[in-house]
Structures are given as C-alpha cells and as structure tokens.
Design an enzyme around this catalytic site. Structure first.
Site, mmCIF file in Angstrom:
data_model
loop_
_atom_site.group_PDB
_atom_site.id
_atom_site.type_symbol
_atom_site.label_atom_id
_atom_site.label_comp_id
_atom_site.label_asym_id
_atom_site.label_seq_id
_atom_site.Cartn_x
_atom_site.Cartn_y
_atom_site.Cartn_z
ATOM 1 N N ILE A 244 57.759 -12.348 -32.433
ATOM 2 C CA ILE A 244 57.731 -12.505 -31.099
ATOM 3 C C ILE A 244 59.722 -11.584 -31.533
ATOM 4 O O ILE A 244 60.229 -12.065 -31.937
ATOM 5 C CB ILE A 244 58.005 -12.998 -29.967
ATOM 6 C CG1 ILE A 244 56.362 -13.702 -29.933
ATOM 7 C CG2 ILE A 244 58.184 -12.467 -29.039
ATOM 8 C CD1 ILE A 244 56.991 -15.022 -29.022
ATOM 9 N N LEU A 245 59.435 -10.021 -31.105
ATOM 10 C CA LEU A 245 60.392 -9.557 -30.689
ATOM 11 C C LEU A 245 62.113 -9.730 -29.539
ATOM 12 O O LEU A 245 60.867 -9.451 -29.077
ATOM 13 C CB LEU A 245 60.664 -8.490 -31.444
ATOM 14 C CG LEU A 245 59.950 -7.743 -32.886
ATOM 15 C CD1 LEU A 245 59.368 -6.063 -32.801
ATOM 16 C CD2 LEU A 245 61.158 -8.189 -33.822
ATOM 17 N N GLY B 252 46.601 -8.120 -43.036
ATOM 18 C CA GLY B 252 46.511 -6.811 -42.752
ATOM 19 C C GLY B 252 44.771 -6.580 -43.065
ATOM 20 O O GLY B 252 44.820 -4.670 -43.471
ATOM 21 N N THR B 253 44.382 -6.503 -42.016
ATOM 22 C CA THR B 253 42.978 -6.254 -41.676
ATOM 23 C C THR B 253 42.811 -5.119 -41.119
ATOM 24 O O THR B 253 42.098 -4.066 -40.790
ATOM 25 C CB THR B 253 41.622 -7.042 -41.770
ATOM 26 O OG1 THR B 253 42.156 -7.128 -40.476
ATOM 27 C CG2 THR B 253 41.262 -7.837 -43.296
ATOM 28 N N ASN B 254 43.506 -5.197 -40.390
ATOM 29 C CA ASN B 254 44.309 -3.983 -39.166
ATOM 30 C C ASN B 254 44.609 -3.127 -40.027
ATOM 31 O O ASN B 254 44.574 -1.706 -38.983
ATOM 32 C CB ASN B 254 44.696 -4.452 -38.054
ATOM 33 C CG ASN B 254 43.735 -5.008 -36.679
ATOM 34 O OD1 ASN B 254 43.164 -4.629 -36.367
ATOM 35 N ND2 ASN B 254 43.949 -6.918 -36.232
ATOM 36 N N ASN C 16 50.447 -3.140 -30.006
ATOM 37 C CA ASN C 16 50.283 -4.478 -30.463
ATOM 38 C C ASN C 16 48.602 -4.789 -30.036
ATOM 39 O O ASN C 16 47.799 -3.832 -29.229
ATOM 40 C CB ASN C 16 51.182 -5.344 -29.564
ATOM 41 C CG ASN C 16 50.573 -6.778 -29.653
ATOM 42 O OD1 ASN C 16 50.878 -7.173 -31.154
ATOM 43 N ND2 ASN C 16 50.182 -7.569 -28.782
ATOM 44 N N MET D 165 53.416 -11.553 -36.735
ATOM 45 C CA MET D 165 52.783 -12.630 -36.034
ATOM 46 C C MET D 165 54.536 -13.264 -35.266
ATOM 47 O O MET D 165 55.040 -14.430 -35.514
ATOM 48 C CB MET D 165 52.490 -13.691 -37.196
ATOM 49 C CG MET D 165 51.633 -13.436 -37.081
ATOM 50 S SD MET D 165 50.512 -13.417 -36.005
ATOM 51 C CE MET D 165 48.442 -13.170 -36.529
ATOM 52 N N HIS E 290 46.074 -8.215 -29.736
ATOM 53 C CA HIS E 290 45.791 -8.557 -29.420
ATOM 54 C C HIS E 290 44.265 -9.530 -29.174
ATOM 55 O O HIS E 290 43.337 -8.954 -28.311
ATOM 56 C CB HIS E 290 46.960 -9.035 -27.760
ATOM 57 C CG HIS E 290 46.902 -10.748 -27.443
ATOM 58 N ND1 HIS E 290 47.613 -11.921 -28.548
ATOM 59 C CD2 HIS E 290 46.020 -11.572 -27.150
ATOM 60 C CE1 HIS E 290 47.431 -13.130 -27.267
ATOM 61 N NE2 HIS E 290 46.610 -12.800 -27.131
HETATM 62 C C1 GAR Z 1 44.523 -10.604 -36.110
HETATM 63 O O1 GAR Z 1 43.826 -10.719 -35.195
HETATM 64 C C2 GAR Z 1 44.743 -9.909 -34.737
HETATM 65 O O2 GAR Z 1 45.135 -9.539 -33.657
HETATM 66 C C3 GAR Z 1 46.244 -11.039 -34.969
HETATM 67 O O3 GAR Z 1 46.260 -11.879 -36.105
HETATM 68 C C4 GAR Z 1 45.189 -10.970 -36.793
HETATM 69 C C5 GAR Z 1 45.813 -10.389 -37.529
HETATM 70 O O4 GAR Z 1 44.658 -10.327 -38.268
HETATM 71 N N1 GAR Z 1 47.773 -10.964 -33.855
HETATM 72 C C6 GAR Z 1 48.018 -12.044 -32.768
HETATM 73 O O5 GAR Z 1 48.032 -12.419 -32.940
HETATM 74 C C7 GAR Z 1 48.914 -11.453 -32.730
HETATM 75 N N2 GAR Z 1 49.853 -11.942 -31.159
HETATM 76 P P1 GAR Z 1 45.191 -8.552 -39.743
HETATM 77 O O6 GAR Z 1 46.747 -9.414 -40.473
HETATM 78 O O7 GAR Z 1 43.905 -8.747 -40.327
HETATM 79 O O8 GAR Z 1 45.512 -8.144 -39.164
#
Ligand code: GAR
Length: 209
Positions: A93-94, A12-14, A108, A91, A110
C-alpha cells in the site's frame, strides 16, 4: 507514445497479459517502458526480461516505513517519465503522496467486485477466501484508478464470474484471473492510452466504443 510503468510483487500473470496485449497491438498509443518490483527474484521480473523490458527493484524491505518507500517509488516513476502507472499484483500500500503526484494516472487491478472484499488486508488469495467465507454467488475483479483511499478510487471496469459450490480459494482465483483480470487490465490500459476514460466528481466514465 505513452510510457507505461508496471509495478509488480509476484508471479506477474497480469503483467504478462499486458505484455501480450501490447505485442498483439491492442494497446496502441502505449508502451510498457519499465517494470518495477517490490521484491528481488520474483517471476514477474523474468517475464519483463523475456519481453526485453527494462526493470528495476525498489525493495520494500530496504525502507523503514511506508512514506520513505513511497518516496523511493515516486522518484523511480519520475525518473522513468511514467505517463501511466499500473499496479499489477503490487502488494504494497503506497502513501497518498503517490496518487497525489499521479492523479487518475495509476490503475490497479483488484480481485473482487469493489466495494466488496477490498481495503487493507484484502490482497491475493485472502480476497477469495473472504468471498468463499461470505458465501457470495458472484465475484469478479475491478480495475480502478488509485486514490488516497486503499482500493477506493474511481471504478473503471468490472467483470463477474460465478462462485461454484466446490470452489477453493485457488480455483476461484484462477477463474477470476482468466475470465476477468487478464482481459480487463489490458483493456483499461488501452482505454487510458486512447484518452477514453474521464473522471468527474470521483466517478469514472468510459467513452463508448
Ligand atoms: C492478482 O489476482 C491481483 O488482482 C491481486 O494479486 C494477484 C497477482 O497476480 N492483487 C491484489 O490483491 C492487490 N490488492 P499476478 O502477480 O499473477 O498478476
């Protein structure tokens, strides 16, 4: 005030970048009203709790297939009265039923420059492994609207970073997150809430600031 519902699967850093931006007043017009996780116990849920954001778990494993899981997610989004949905390290796909119910209302992030290194199978570290294996000299991240095509919806924002000779998937992931994802995802949320993203003929145009 638009209700922003954030879907997560991991660290969950994003999500944290979105929380920090909201707290800094950088997403006027939007409020993270709920976090939904696809797995119990993930650290993203702790981040939500620390920020006082309600959360729920809709566990992927509890559903037999993509359709029934997507139906459950759709019901949760409707119950939460989501105006904007953000997949932040989600993670799963819906099924297309979700973007069809929320057209151009799901963002999203990516971790590559779409259309490179995207689509089914390209997620998390695997994306950076593929970029290193291809020997690209630039990679980055993309924020896009979710359509019925995996990683195929209108591109809103992109940012690039250099690939270094000594990069590992982990060091590259860290650079892409720090320099691009954590900046562009909150920025896209703010642009959406300000009504500054228009989609015409499948192309997203961001109104100049
Ligand atoms: C992030 O790098 C995001 O872009 C990627 O997973 C990581 C999640 O990090 N997402 C995907 O690959 C989706 N296709 P987070 O949980 O620390 O935000």
């Amino acid at each position: 005030m638009l209700n922003i519902v954030v879907l997560v699967s991991g660290g969950g850093t994003n999500l944290q970048a979105l929380i920090d931006a909201e707290q800094a007043g950088q997403i006027p017009g939007g409020k993270i009203s709920c976090v939904i996780a696809s797995k119990p116990g993930v650290y993203a849920l702790e981040r939500a709790a620390k920020a006082g954001i309600p959360s729920r778990v809709v566990e992927r494993k509890a559903y037999p297939d993509r359709k029934s899981y997507s139906q459950a997610i759709l019901e949760a989004l409707n119950e939460e009265k989501a105006d904007l949905v953000i997949l932040a390290g989600f993670m799963v796909i819906l099924d297309e039923m979700v973007p069809k119910a929320y057209p151009n209302r799901i963002l999203n992030v990516h971790p590559a420059l779409i259309p490179s290194f995207c689509g089914p199978g390209f997620y998390g570290l695997k994306v950076h492994e593929a970029a290193l294996a291809a020997g690209v000299k630039l990679t980055g991240a993309t924020v896009h609207f979710v359509s019925e095509v995996c990683d195929g919806g209108p591109i809103i924002l992109q940012g690039a970073v250099p690939v270094r000779n000594d990069d590992t998937p982990e060091t590259l992931q860290k650079r892409v997150m720090e320099e691009v994802e954590w900046k562009l995802l909150p920025k896209a949320a703010a642009l959406f809430c300000a009504g500054k993203i228009k989609v015409e003929n499948g192309i997203a145009r961001v109104e100049e600031e």
